[in-house]
Design a protein around this motif. Structure first.
Motif, PDB file in Angstrom:
ATOM      1  N   LEU A 158       0.822  -1.203   0.000  1.00 46.33           N
ATOM      2  CA  LEU A 158       0.000   0.000   0.000  1.00 46.33           C
ATOM      3  C   LEU A 158       0.860   1.258   0.000  1.00 46.33           C
ATOM      4  N   LEU A 159       1.863   1.303   0.881  1.00 42.35           N
ATOM      5  CA  LEU A 159       2.699   2.498   0.967  1.00 42.35           C
ATOM      6  C   LEU A 159       3.543   2.683  -0.290  1.00 42.35           C
ATOM      7  N   ALA A 160       4.049   1.589  -0.844  1.00 42.37           N
ATOM      8  CA  ALA A 160       4.830   1.700  -2.080  1.00 42.37           C
ATOM      9  C   ALA A 160       3.976   2.274  -3.207  1.00 42.37           C
ATOM     10  N   LYS A 161       2.735   1.800  -3.282  1.00 44.29           N
ATOM     11  CA  LYS A 161       1.841   2.308  -4.314  1.00 44.29           C
ATOM     12  C   LYS A 161       1.515   3.777  -4.075  1.00 44.29           C
ATOM     13  N   ARG A 162       1.309   4.145  -2.813  1.00 40.56           N
ATOM     14  CA  ARG A 162       0.999   5.540  -2.477  1.00 40.56           C
ATOM     15  C   ARG A 162       2.145   6.456  -2.888  1.00 40.56           C
ATOM     16  N   TYR A 163       3.351   6.121  -2.482  1.00 37.85           N
ATOM     17  CA  TYR A 163       4.493   6.982  -2.793  1.00 37.85           C
ATOM     18  C   TYR A 163       4.805   6.966  -4.290  1.00 37.85           C
TER      19      TYR A 163
ATOM     20  N   ALA B  55     -13.426   4.575  -3.893  1.00 30.59           N
ATOM     21  CA  ALA B  55     -13.704   3.423  -4.763  1.00 30.59           C
ATOM     22  C   ALA B  55     -15.033   3.646  -5.471  1.00 30.59           C
ATOM     23  N   GLN B  56     -15.127   3.131  -6.698  1.00 30.23           N
ATOM     24  CA  GLN B  56     -16.361   3.208  -7.462  1.00 30.23           C
ATOM     25  C   GLN B  56     -17.166   1.944  -7.231  1.00 30.23           C
ATOM     26  N   ALA B  57     -18.370   2.074  -6.635  1.00 27.09           N
ATOM     27  CA  ALA B  57     -19.246   0.926  -6.372  1.00 27.09           C
ATOM     28  C   ALA B  57     -18.456  -0.195  -5.694  1.00 27.09           C
ATOM     29  N   ASN B  58     -18.348  -1.353  -6.373  1.00 22.45           N
ATOM     30  CA  ASN B  58     -17.650  -2.494  -5.789  1.00 22.45           C
ATOM     31  C   ASN B  58     -16.198  -2.599  -6.244  1.00 22.45           C
ATOM     32  N   GLY B  59     -15.683  -1.524  -6.856  1.00 22.78           N
ATOM     33  CA  GLY B  59     -14.316  -1.540  -7.350  1.00 22.78           C
ATOM     34  C   GLY B  59     -13.292  -1.423  -6.231  1.00 22.78           C
ATOM     35  N   ASP B  60     -12.036  -1.528  -6.603  1.00 25.73           N
ATOM     36  CA  ASP B  60     -10.952  -1.435  -5.633  1.00 25.73           C
ATOM     37  C   ASP B  60     -10.769   0.019  -5.177  1.00 25.73           C
ATOM     38  N   PHE B  61     -10.314   0.169  -3.940  1.00 30.43           N
ATOM     39  CA  PHE B  61     -10.054   1.505  -3.415  1.00 30.43           C
ATOM     40  C   PHE B  61      -8.793   2.091  -4.045  1.00 30.43           C
ATOM     41  N   VAL B  62      -8.853   3.378  -4.328  1.00 31.88           N
ATOM     42  CA  VAL B  62      -7.696   4.131  -4.793  1.00 31.88           C
ATOM     43  C   VAL B  62      -7.239   5.022  -3.639  1.00 31.88           C
TER      44      VAL B  62
ATOM     45  N   LEU C 266     -16.140   5.628   0.206  1.00 36.39           N
ATOM     46  CA  LEU C 266     -15.056   6.427   0.755  1.00 36.39           C
ATOM     47  C   LEU C 266     -14.502   5.758   2.005  1.00 36.39           C
ATOM     48  N   GLN C 267     -13.183   5.725   2.082  1.00 37.88           N
ATOM     49  CA  GLN C 267     -12.540   5.273   3.317  1.00 37.88           C
ATOM     50  C   GLN C 267     -12.231   6.519   4.125  1.00 37.88           C
TER      51      GLN C 267
END
Length: 708
Positions: A195-200, A291-298, A322-323
């Motif tokens: 998660l952090l690698a993707k964020r950065y 996230a859109q509906a049941n999609g993955d969170f961005v 929303l998270q």
């Protein structure tokens, strides 16, 4: 006395939901692209000259873009880019000192070179930091959470790092804090790293995509906000978002957002909007992922706010998830997920609504009328089309009052909590429902010309006891109405000091974008401004909103309070003799009221939490602190529930569903919400006290006497 009102392209709402840019970025391209330094375009240079001209000639303060003003812009620009002093080195700041006296002066000639030099250096520092973070999160295992060390979270006044080593140690702690927060949230080590690698990586990717528009927008924000917080430059893209927001032409969730540090924070909910109706999102909450509906969170931590808005917007009736990191929470281990169905906000959703509550006093039940007014609205198009039944605040409130009078109410509460403003003419005409004729507000322009607005229609729709309930989020047009009612002593103002937005903005085209510029100020008929100080209630209620964080006085470079000559007007009552007794009776009830005791206890806990800026990076310590925080919150809530005869809760889940506050849980509350609202109840008791004391008090002042 003749009163005038001219329709101008003015914006007086306290919260317009504008896009705010800061130094956090993200996008979705390859992180391996090379960084190219940005340079201003000819259109931006021309726009800068036009903005400089309009600021010096049309702004209310008539600022001089000289060397002294350049120093202010220089300081603000560095603070806007790096508010936590976590990117620039002390050597960078030393290099920039040559620009301190000329940064703003140069834009009068369209010279943006210095601003772009600083911005390009900032982007280079961000690349260095993000690459350093990526290196750290690629190491295994997670950092040592048993080591005793801490991280200072309030770095606004921290010194700039003097060496790369000092900067590296700061960012090591920041990465460790992120890993620890996600560990406390129950995530697995491999998921945390991912998660952090993707964020950065996403944040790094955006830097390689940054356009000259981005640098220009940030610098122009720093320039305009160095004058006052409501003067803003809108690039063509931001202008489009602003116009969409004003026309409600694109579906979203109905929330006003701003950037705070690396998070997108909810400032307020739009009355009647999807988020308001869902009852899940609250002011102060921060959006961590979308996230859109049941999609993955961005993950959107560190994203630019306009790109977060783009993710949240979508087709009508579609679902966005929303998270959320709740207001007051320290880190991401306290997040939860909410779902909201996108929709538009209609006039009906924002319309005034009425309720009747029964308050028992002396063994007798008394009916008190309530009118909730979330905004000052008018269907201008229907009015221009000649529709005799067009909707407006004044028309709707008049009809509601007539219906309440048939219920034989003993007093009326105008609930303006969270009302951020709206149509000036509606604030002006609404006062006319409660007075006979007379002035309502003064408007002074930059040339010193004063225009007096007022009500020319004789007769009052409602002449009985009136209380106006406000809070810190009552702004602009709300303050005009409330100030007039207070000056006339037509009713009592109760609650918390209002926002303090007493300025008027106009929109000007600058060729490449638009400039929203402050051109006038409002003044009460008693001569004092609403600006900065706001409206101080006659009877003050405790508030969970800290006026050091929210309100005009909390804004950097807010225009000061001042006064002009009062106009002649006629008070309706003399509250001076009654106020001491009314305050005493109010305080006696508040001391034993579960709702107000809860508010005071919660406020003390929030202040304690806010003052704690040094967070531990030890897992055991953090878990212990969180357990203690949860226990304190649960104890406070259960003490209130027990006092009200409600069953205690075993955990904090849904603890806020029945919690009182000076911020209503929803801007469209149910009848049950109204019944359980301690602030409305106390307002009703004040009306009953007023009625009882009035039997032995001086009579209302006669007509045509005591002119001020």
């Amino acid at each position: 006395m003749p009163f005038t009102f001219h329709r101008r392209q003015f914006f007086i709402s306290g919260f317009l939901g504008l896009v705010i840019f800061t130094g956090g970025f993200t996008s979705q391209t390859s992180p391996h692209a090379s960084f190219t330094e940005l340079a201003p375009t000819p259109q931006e240079s021309d726009a800068a000259m036009e903005v400089a001209h309009d600021l010096e000639h049309y702004h209310y303060l008539k600022p001089h873009l000289d060397t002294h003003f350049s120093e202010q812009v220089f300081t603000r620009y560095l603070q806007d880019l790096d508010p936590t002093h976590s990117y620039f080195l002390a050597s960078d700041i030393h290099d920039f000192q040559a620009y301190r006296d000329s940064l703003a002066v140069n834009i009068k000639h369209g010279d943006l070179h210095q601003a772009f030099v600083i911005y390009n250096r900032f982007e280079q520092r961000m690349i260095n930091r993000l690459n350093f973070e990526l290196t750290l999160v690629q190491k295994k295992p997670l950092m040592d959470f048993t080591r005793k060390e801490s991280l200072e979270t309030n770095r606004e006044h921290a010194p700039w790092s003097i060496s790369q080593a000092a900067m590296d140690d700061l960012w090591r702690k920041r990465v460790k804090a992120a890993e620890l927060s996600l560990t406390l949230a129950g995530k697995k080590p491999e998921d945390i790293k991912k998660l952090l690698a993707k964020r950065y990586d996403n944040q790094l990717s955006h830097i390689y995509q940054t356009r000259p528009d981005d640098a220009f927008q940030v610098f122009m924000d720093s320039l305009t906000e160095s004058i006052d917080p409501h003067t803003e430059y809108f690039s063509p893209r931001v202008s489009e978002n602003f116009n969409i927001n004003m026309s409600l032409s694109l579906e979203g969730i109905g929330a006003v957002l701003q950037t705070e540090d690396e998070y997108t924070k909810v400032v307020r909910l739009v009355t009647g909007g999807p988020a308001d109706k869902a009852h899940q999102l609250k002011p102060g909450d921060r959006i961590v992922a979308v996230a859109q509906a049941n999609g993955d969170f961005v993950d959107v931590v560190g994203w630019r706010i306009d790109e977060v808005v783009d993710l949240i917007r979508g087709p009508k009736n579609s679902i966005v998830r929303l998270q959320i990191l709740p207001a007051g929470a320290h880190d991401e281990h306290q997040t939860h997920v909410i779902s909201i169905t996108r929709n538009t906000v209609t006039l009906q959703d924002q319309a005034a609504k009425s309720h009747v509550i029964e308050i028992e006093s002396g063994g007798i039940k008394h009916k008190i009328g309530i009118i909730e007014l979330p905004t000052f609205y008018a269907d201008f198009q229907a009015e221009q089309d000649g529709n005799p039944n067009y909707r407006s605040t004044t028309r709707d409130v008049r009809a509601l009052i007539e219906a309440l009078k048939k219920e034989q109410i003993e007093g009326l509460i105008m609930d303006l909590r969270n009302n951020g403003g709206g149509a000036l003419q509606e604030a002006n005409s609404l006062v006319g429902l409660f007075i006979d004729t007379g002035p309502t507000v003064q408007v002074r322009d930059s040339a010193g010309h004063v225009e007096v607005l007022g009500n020319s229609d004789s007769g009052m729709t409602y002449s009985g006891p009136l209380v106006v309930l406000v809070n810190r989020l009552s702004a602009s047009a709300s303050e005009i109405f409330t100030g007039a009612i207070q000056d006339y002593q037509r009713g009592l103002v109760v609650g918390a000091t209002t926002y303090g937005k007493g300025s008027v903005q106009a929109l000007r085209d600058v060729g490449y974008g638009q400039l929203k510029v402050t051109e006038a100020k409002f003044y009460r008929i008693s001569g004092g401004s609403n600006q900065n100080k706001g409206i101080i209630p006659d009877i003050v209620f405790p508030s969970l909103i800290d006026d050091k964080d929210i309100g005009e006085s909390a804004q950097p470079n807010a225009m000061p309070w001042d006064s002009i000559a009062p106009v002649q007007y006629q008070p309706y009552f003399d509250f001076k003799s009654q106020l001491p007794n009314l305050k005493l009776l109010d305080q006696q009830r508040i001391k034993t009221s579960p709702d107000f005791i809860y508010t005071d206890a919660e406020l003390a806990l929030l202040r304690e939490q806010k003052n704690k800026t040094l967070i531990s990076l030890q897992e055991a310590t953090r878990r212990s602190e969180q357990d203690l925080w949860d226990k304190h919150q649960l104890d406070i809530e259960n003490a209130r529930r027990t006092a009200k005869g409600l069953p205690p809760l075993k955990a904090l889940v849904n603890a806020n569903d029945d919690s009182p506050a000076d911020i209503p849980a929803s801007a469209t509350p149910s009848d049950e919400d109204i019944k359980n609202d301690g602030f409305l109840k106390e307002s009703g008791y004040i009306i009953l006290d007023w009625n009882r004391l009035s039997h032995s008090a001086p009579a209302p002042l006669p007509v045509n006497t005591a002119l001020h």
